[in-house]
Design a protein around this motif. Structure first.
Motif, mmCIF file in Angstrom:
data_model
loop_
_atom_site.group_PDB
_atom_site.id
_atom_site.type_symbol
_atom_site.label_atom_id
_atom_site.label_comp_id
_atom_site.label_asym_id
_atom_site.label_seq_id
_atom_site.Cartn_x
_atom_site.Cartn_y
_atom_site.Cartn_z
ATOM 1 N N ASP A 131 0.818 -1.228 -0.050
ATOM 2 C CA ASP A 131 -0.247 0.062 0.060
ATOM 3 C C ASP A 131 0.853 1.166 0.026
ATOM 4 N N CYS A 155 -7.156 3.337 -2.207
ATOM 5 C CA CYS A 155 -6.101 3.318 -1.347
ATOM 6 C C CYS A 155 -4.788 3.205 -1.910
ATOM 7 N N ARG A 157 -3.498 0.248 -3.453
ATOM 8 C CA ARG A 157 -3.197 -1.091 -2.913
ATOM 9 C C ARG A 157 -2.703 -2.036 -4.129
#
Length: 169
Positions: A131, A155, A157
């Motif tokens: 991440d 996010c 990721r």
């Protein structure tokens, strides 16, 4: 050729210097999440206690320390939100090159590749995730060059699935 070795107490002063380097600090000091450099240092000091679920490694290039990386079983992380990522067999990684003179030499890719190879040597490892900050384009390029794909754009990721698994994501 890079080598990875376990972090030792005598490495902590150097790691503190790295964490305070501007090219590292901007990604590891995250006021919006309440994370400061002192939080990372506490985690490193407590690696045999509260944070024993993390494995911290020093990255050596030509025999000298140039960076730090870590891995952990995602199921052991209490703080991180993995969204819809299947947790079984998932490992998270983090990494940094602390020595500014070592940036832009392809060492980040070599470091991530070495770390991923290590994680995939574990019988239960099915996928590796990282991440990163959406603005960290150098890290994004490194992950993509190592075969990671964007799993969750919100996010930022990234995930790499072990080749021996027919599991997506």
């Amino acid at each position: 050729m890079l080598e990875l070795r376990l972090l030792r107490d005598e490495d902590l002063p150097l790691v503190e210097v790295w964490l305070n380097q501007e090219h590292v600090k901007k990604w590891y000091e995250i006021p919006s999440l309440g994370l400061s450099i002192n939080d990372w240092l506490y985690e490193l000091r407590e690696r045999n206690g509260e944070f024993k679920w993390l494995t911290h490694l020093v990255v050596l290039w030509q025999g000298r320390p140039i960076g730090l990386c870590q891995y952990y079983k995602c199921g052991d992380s209490r703080d991180e939100d993995f969204g819809s990522l299947p947790i079984e067999g998932a490992y998270g990684i983090d990494y940094l090159i602390g020595e500014e003179t070592c940036l832009g030499k392809g060492l980040g890719k070599e470091m991530v590749t070495s770390l991923v190879d290590l994680v995939f040597s574990f019988p239960d490892a099915k996928r590796v995730t990282a991440d990163i900050d959406k603005e960290n384009k150098a890290s994004e390029r490194t992950l993509l060059s190592c075969g990671f794909t964007l799993f969750d754009a919100e996010c930022s990721r990234y995930v790499l699935t072990h080749k021996s698994n027919n599991i997506t994501g």
